[in-house]
Design a protein around this motif. Structure first.
Motif, PDB file in Angstrom:
ATOM      1  N   ILE A  81       0.874  -1.184   0.000  1.00 53.08           N
ATOM      2  CA  ILE A  81       0.000   0.000   0.000  1.00 53.08           C
ATOM      3  C   ILE A  81       0.906   1.228   0.000  1.00 53.08           C
ATOM      4  O   ILE A  81       1.707   1.415   0.926  1.00 53.08           O
ATOM      5  CB  ILE A  81      -0.931   0.031   1.230  1.00 53.08           C
ATOM      6  N   TRP A  82       0.775   2.059  -1.019  1.00 58.72           N
ATOM      7  CA  TRP A  82       1.615   3.252  -1.150  1.00 58.72           C
ATOM      8  C   TRP A  82       0.729   4.485  -0.976  1.00 58.72           C
ATOM      9  O   TRP A  82      -0.084   4.811  -1.850  1.00 58.72           O
ATOM     10  CB  TRP A  82       2.300   3.270  -2.514  1.00 58.72           C
ATOM     11  N   THR A  83       0.865   5.161   0.160  1.00 56.31           N
ATOM     12  CA  THR A  83       0.048   6.334   0.447  1.00 56.31           C
ATOM     13  C   THR A  83       0.590   7.545  -0.298  1.00 56.31           C
ATOM     14  O   THR A  83       1.787   7.668  -0.555  1.00 56.31           O
ATOM     15  CB  THR A  83       0.017   6.629   1.953  1.00 56.31           C
ATOM     16  N   ILE A  84      -0.318   8.458  -0.640  1.00 56.37           N
ATOM     17  CA  ILE A  84       0.022   9.689  -1.359  1.00 56.37           C
ATOM     18  C   ILE A  84      -0.531  10.865  -0.568  1.00 56.37           C
ATOM     19  O   ILE A  84      -1.715  10.845  -0.180  1.00 56.37           O
ATOM     20  CB  ILE A  84      -0.574   9.698  -2.779  1.00 56.37           C
ATOM     21  N   GLY A  85       0.298  11.863  -0.310  1.00 54.94           N
ATOM     22  CA  GLY A  85      -0.199  13.019   0.419  1.00 54.94           C
ATOM     23  C   GLY A  85       0.882  14.036   0.720  1.00 54.94           C
ATOM     24  O   GLY A  85       2.048  13.881   0.337  1.00 54.94           O
ATOM     25  N   ARG A  86       0.469  15.090   1.422  1.00 56.66           N
ATOM     26  CA  ARG A  86       1.390  16.171   1.787  1.00 56.66           C
ATOM     27  C   ARG A  86       2.205  15.809   3.022  1.00 56.66           C
ATOM     28  O   ARG A  86       3.247  16.422   3.280  1.00 56.66           O
ATOM     29  CB  ARG A  86       0.588  17.456   2.021  1.00 56.66           C
ATOM     30  N   ASN A  87       1.730  14.829   3.789  1.00 61.00           N
ATOM     31  CA  ASN A  87       2.416  14.396   5.005  1.00 61.00           C
ATOM     32  C   ASN A  87       3.770  13.792   4.661  1.00 61.00           C
ATOM     33  O   ASN A  87       3.897  13.006   3.729  1.00 61.00           O
ATOM     34  CB  ASN A  87       1.551  13.362   5.742  1.00 61.00           C
ATOM     35  N   ARG A  88       4.803  14.153   5.448  1.00 59.04           N
ATOM     36  CA  ARG A  88       6.150  13.651   5.193  1.00 59.04           C
ATOM     37  C   ARG A  88       6.231  12.133   5.334  1.00 59.04           C
ATOM     38  O   ARG A  88       7.127  11.498   4.769  1.00 59.04           O
ATOM     39  CB  ARG A  88       7.147  14.301   6.152  1.00 59.04           C
ATOM     40  N   ASN A  89       5.325  11.542   6.119  1.00 54.41           N
ATOM     41  CA  ASN A  89       5.337  10.096   6.328  1.00 54.41           C
ATOM     42  C   ASN A  89       4.644   9.341   5.204  1.00 54.41           C
ATOM     43  O   ASN A  89       4.590   8.104   5.240  1.00 54.41           O
ATOM     44  CB  ASN A  89       4.669   9.747   7.667  1.00 54.41           C
ATOM     45  N   SER A  90       4.110  10.052   4.232  1.00 58.44           N
ATOM     46  CA  SER A  90       3.454   9.388   3.109  1.00 58.44           C
ATOM     47  C   SER A  90       4.497   8.666   2.264  1.00 58.44           C
ATOM     48  O   SER A  90       5.631   9.122   2.119  1.00 58.44           O
ATOM     49  CB  SER A  90       2.699  10.407   2.245  1.00 58.44           C
ATOM     50  N   GLY A  91       4.086   7.527   1.703  1.00 62.53           N
ATOM     51  CA  GLY A  91       4.998   6.800   0.829  1.00 62.53           C
ATOM     52  C   GLY A  91       5.426   7.646  -0.355  1.00 62.53           C
ATOM     53  O   GLY A  91       6.584   7.644  -0.763  1.00 62.53           O
ATOM     54  N   ILE A  92       4.465   8.376  -0.933  1.00 59.89           N
ATOM     55  CA  ILE A  92       4.743   9.332  -2.007  1.00 59.89           C
ATOM     56  C   ILE A  92       4.351  10.709  -1.487  1.00 59.89           C
ATOM     57  O   ILE A  92       3.180  11.073  -1.475  1.00 59.89           O
ATOM     58  CB  ILE A  92       3.967   8.983  -3.289  1.00 59.89           C
ATOM     59  N   CYS A  93       5.345  11.451  -1.004  1.00 55.47           N
ATOM     60  CA  CYS A  93       5.098  12.771  -0.414  1.00 55.47           C
ATOM     61  C   CYS A  93       5.210  13.836  -1.502  1.00 55.47           C
ATOM     62  O   CYS A  93       6.234  13.930  -2.188  1.00 55.47           O
ATOM     63  CB  CYS A  93       6.098  13.034   0.708  1.00 55.47           C
ATOM     64  N   ILE A  94       4.139  14.634  -1.666  1.00 55.09           N
ATOM     65  CA  ILE A  94       4.113  15.688  -2.679  1.00 55.09           C
ATOM     66  C   ILE A  94       3.780  17.010  -1.992  1.00 55.09           C
ATOM     67  O   ILE A  94       2.740  17.136  -1.340  1.00 55.09           O
ATOM     68  CB  ILE A  94       3.068  15.378  -3.768  1.00 55.09           C
ATOM     69  N   ALA A  95       4.676  17.967  -2.108  1.00 54.27           N
ATOM     70  CA  ALA A  95       4.478  19.279  -1.484  1.00 54.27           C
ATOM     71  C   ALA A  95       3.535  20.109  -2.346  1.00 54.27           C
ATOM     72  O   ALA A  95       3.965  20.840  -3.244  1.00 54.27           O
ATOM     73  CB  ALA A  95       5.815  19.984  -1.304  1.00 54.27           C
ATOM     74  N   ASN A  97      -0.099  22.425  -1.824  1.00 55.29           N
ATOM     75  CA  ASN A  97      -1.093  22.950  -0.886  1.00 55.29           C
ATOM     76  C   ASN A  97      -2.515  22.506  -1.206  1.00 55.29           C
ATOM     77  O   ASN A  97      -3.391  22.567  -0.353  1.00 55.29           O
ATOM     78  CB  ASN A  97      -1.024  24.485  -0.851  1.00 55.29           C
ATOM     79  N   TYR A  98      -2.770  22.090  -2.453  1.00 52.82           N
ATOM     80  CA  TYR A  98      -4.094  21.623  -2.832  1.00 52.82           C
ATOM     81  C   TYR A  98      -4.293  20.138  -2.513  1.00 52.82           C
ATOM     82  O   TYR A  98      -5.354  19.584  -2.774  1.00 52.82           O
ATOM     83  CB  TYR A  98      -4.334  21.870  -4.320  1.00 52.82           C
ATOM     84  N   MET A  99      -3.272  19.522  -1.954  1.00 53.22           N
ATOM     85  CA  MET A  99      -3.344  18.101  -1.609  1.00 53.22           C
ATOM     86  C   MET A  99      -3.515  17.946  -0.109  1.00 53.22           C
ATOM     87  O   MET A  99      -2.905  18.676   0.681  1.00 53.22           O
ATOM     88  CB  MET A  99      -2.069  17.392  -2.084  1.00 53.22           C
ATOM     89  N   SER A 100      -4.333  16.998   0.306  1.00 53.39           N
ATOM     90  CA  SER A 100      -4.534  16.739   1.732  1.00 53.39           C
ATOM     91  C   SER A 100      -3.310  16.031   2.304  1.00 53.39           C
ATOM     92  O   SER A 100      -2.505  15.463   1.578  1.00 53.39           O
ATOM     93  CB  SER A 100      -5.776  15.869   1.936  1.00 53.39           C
ATOM     94  N   ARG A 101      -3.200  16.065   3.624  1.00 54.83           N
ATOM     95  CA  ARG A 101      -2.058  15.414   4.264  1.00 54.83           C
ATOM     96  C   ARG A 101      -2.076  13.914   3.983  1.00 54.83           C
ATOM     97  O   ARG A 101      -1.036  13.311   3.717  1.00 54.83           O
ATOM     98  CB  ARG A 101      -2.088  15.678   5.773  1.00 54.83           C
ATOM     99  N   ARG A 102      -3.236  13.316   4.059  1.00 55.52           N
ATOM    100  CA  ARG A 102      -3.420  11.917   3.651  1.00 55.52           C
ATOM    101  C   ARG A 102      -4.459  11.926   2.530  1.00 55.52           C
ATOM    102  O   ARG A 102      -5.657  11.838   2.778  1.00 55.52           O
ATOM    103  CB  ARG A 102      -3.872  11.060   4.827  1.00 55.52           C
ATOM    104  N   HIS A 103      -3.976  12.022   1.316  1.00 53.52           N
ATOM    105  CA  HIS A 103      -4.862  12.291   0.186  1.00 53.52           C
ATOM    106  C   HIS A 103      -5.419  11.017  -0.443  1.00 53.52           C
ATOM    107  O   HIS A 103      -6.638  10.878  -0.611  1.00 53.52           O
ATOM    108  CB  HIS A 103      -4.096  13.091  -0.882  1.00 53.52           C
ATOM    109  N   ALA A 104      -4.550  10.090  -0.793  1.00 51.34           N
ATOM    110  CA  ALA A 104      -4.991   8.894  -1.516  1.00 51.34           C
ATOM    111  C   ALA A 104      -3.953   7.790  -1.351  1.00 51.34           C
ATOM    112  O   ALA A 104      -2.971   7.936  -0.606  1.00 51.34           O
ATOM    113  CB  ALA A 104      -5.211   9.214  -2.996  1.00 51.34           C
ATOM    114  N   ALA A 105      -4.171   6.679  -2.039  1.00 46.52           N
ATOM    115  CA  ALA A 105      -3.225   5.563  -1.976  1.00 46.52           C
ATOM    116  C   ALA A 105      -3.382   4.681  -3.202  1.00 46.52           C
ATOM    117  O   ALA A 105      -4.428   4.667  -3.861  1.00 46.52           O
ATOM    118  CB  ALA A 105      -3.421   4.734  -0.707  1.00 46.52           C
ATOM    119  N   ILE A 106      -2.308   3.958  -3.498  1.00 47.00           N
ATOM    120  CA  ILE A 106      -2.324   2.910  -4.520  1.00 47.00           C
ATOM    121  C   ILE A 106      -2.071   1.594  -3.796  1.00 47.00           C
ATOM    122  O   ILE A 106      -1.127   1.482  -3.008  1.00 47.00           O
ATOM    123  CB  ILE A 106      -1.246   3.149  -5.595  1.00 47.00           C
ATOM    124  N   GLN A 107      -2.928   0.618  -4.047  1.00 54.42           N
ATOM    125  CA  GLN A 107      -2.825  -0.667  -3.365  1.00 54.42           C
ATOM    126  C   GLN A 107      -2.774  -1.800  -4.381  1.00 54.42           C
ATOM    127  O   GLN A 107      -3.455  -1.758  -5.414  1.00 54.42           O
ATOM    128  CB  GLN A 107      -4.019  -0.876  -2.429  1.00 54.42           C
TER     129      GLN A 107
END
Length: 249
Positions: A81-95, A97-107
């Motif tokens: 499970i690869w999480t996507i978000g603004r949070n630094r702990n996300s697997g795919i961290c994207i800086a 501002n229009y993205m939530s801290r825990r936005h989405a994931a690929i599983q």
């Protein structure tokens, strides 16, 4: 004149609203149009093509992507499970501002494939221009938008074992140490091992037969040039040894 100006303002506002709706629901289409229209402009030549590539290699599953730290990386996750978000702990961290801290994931689900899921993000996610709700099975070439980030998703579907490279091509793949020396490929060195082993076997047979002892008595009386020629003929086996043939000049 005033009525004309008012009408023009209303027309532009209407077009702006249409543009916003089009961008919200079909951003990938607009991106493609802009790319085609501005392909010759330096700004668009420098545009980075973002991607996520799902790889399934036997029992190993991982993602290859250039969304992290502006460089291509291999991302392995034990739960797949690869999480996507603004949070630094996300697997795919994207800086973004229009993205939530825990936005989405690929599983990845065994025997089914890769899926995309949005975590009820504020600005939502879109797959091929459609708002993402629930689990969405991903296909090769899908276009995904999270926040202001657009990327293409690819995945491996088949594997092929390629044939061996021809010997004449391998000779071109030589790593040169200097102008006069070259390091031959390992596979070429390995091909010489059976010949060396065969030579060692032949020497063992000759020694057991007692012929070597007699030959050594003769060998001591020969000059260094004659000894060299005898050894060359013995190991190369280019022509049979003839006892009546004179050695040397």
């Amino acid at each position: 004149m005033t009525d004309f100006a008012q009408t023009e303002i209303e027309r532009r506002l209407s077009l702006y609203q249409v543009f916003l709706k089009l961008y919200e629901h079909h951003s990938s289409l607009l991106d493609e149009i802009l790319q085609q229209e501005n392909l010759s402009q330096p700004l668009f030549k420098k545009m980075k093509l973002c991607y996520v590539h799902g790889v399934v290699d036997t029992n190993t599953v991982y993602l290859m992507t250039n969304l992290c730290d502006n460089q291509t990386q291999s991302l392995r996750q034990p739960q797949r499970i690869w999480t996507i978000g603004r949070n630094r702990n996300s697997g795919i961290c994207i800086a973004d501002n229009y993205m939530s801290r825990r936005h989405a994931a690929i599983q990845y689900i065994n025997d089914q494939g890769f899926y995309f899921i949005d975590f009820n993000s504020t600005n939502g996610s879109f797959v091929n221009g459609d708002r993402a709700f629930g689990l969405i099975k991903l296909k090769d070439g899908d276009r995904i938008r999270v926040g202001n980030m657009n990327f293409d998703f690819f995945m491996t579907s088949t594997h092929r074992m390629l044939p061996s490279v021809a010997m004449e091509l391998l000779m071109h793949l030589v790593h040169r140490k200097s102008d006069t020396q070259a390091e031959i490929l390992t596979c070429l060195r390995d091909r010489q091992k059976p010949l060396i082993e065969k030579q060692n076997d032949n020497l063992k047979i000759l020694r057991n037969s007692g012929l070597v002892d007699k030959f050594e008595d003769w060998y001591d009386n020969f000059s260094s040039e004659q000894k060299s020629e005898i050894l060359d003929r013995f190991f190369s086996r280019q022509k049979p040894y003839n006892p009546s043939e004179k050695i040397g000049n």
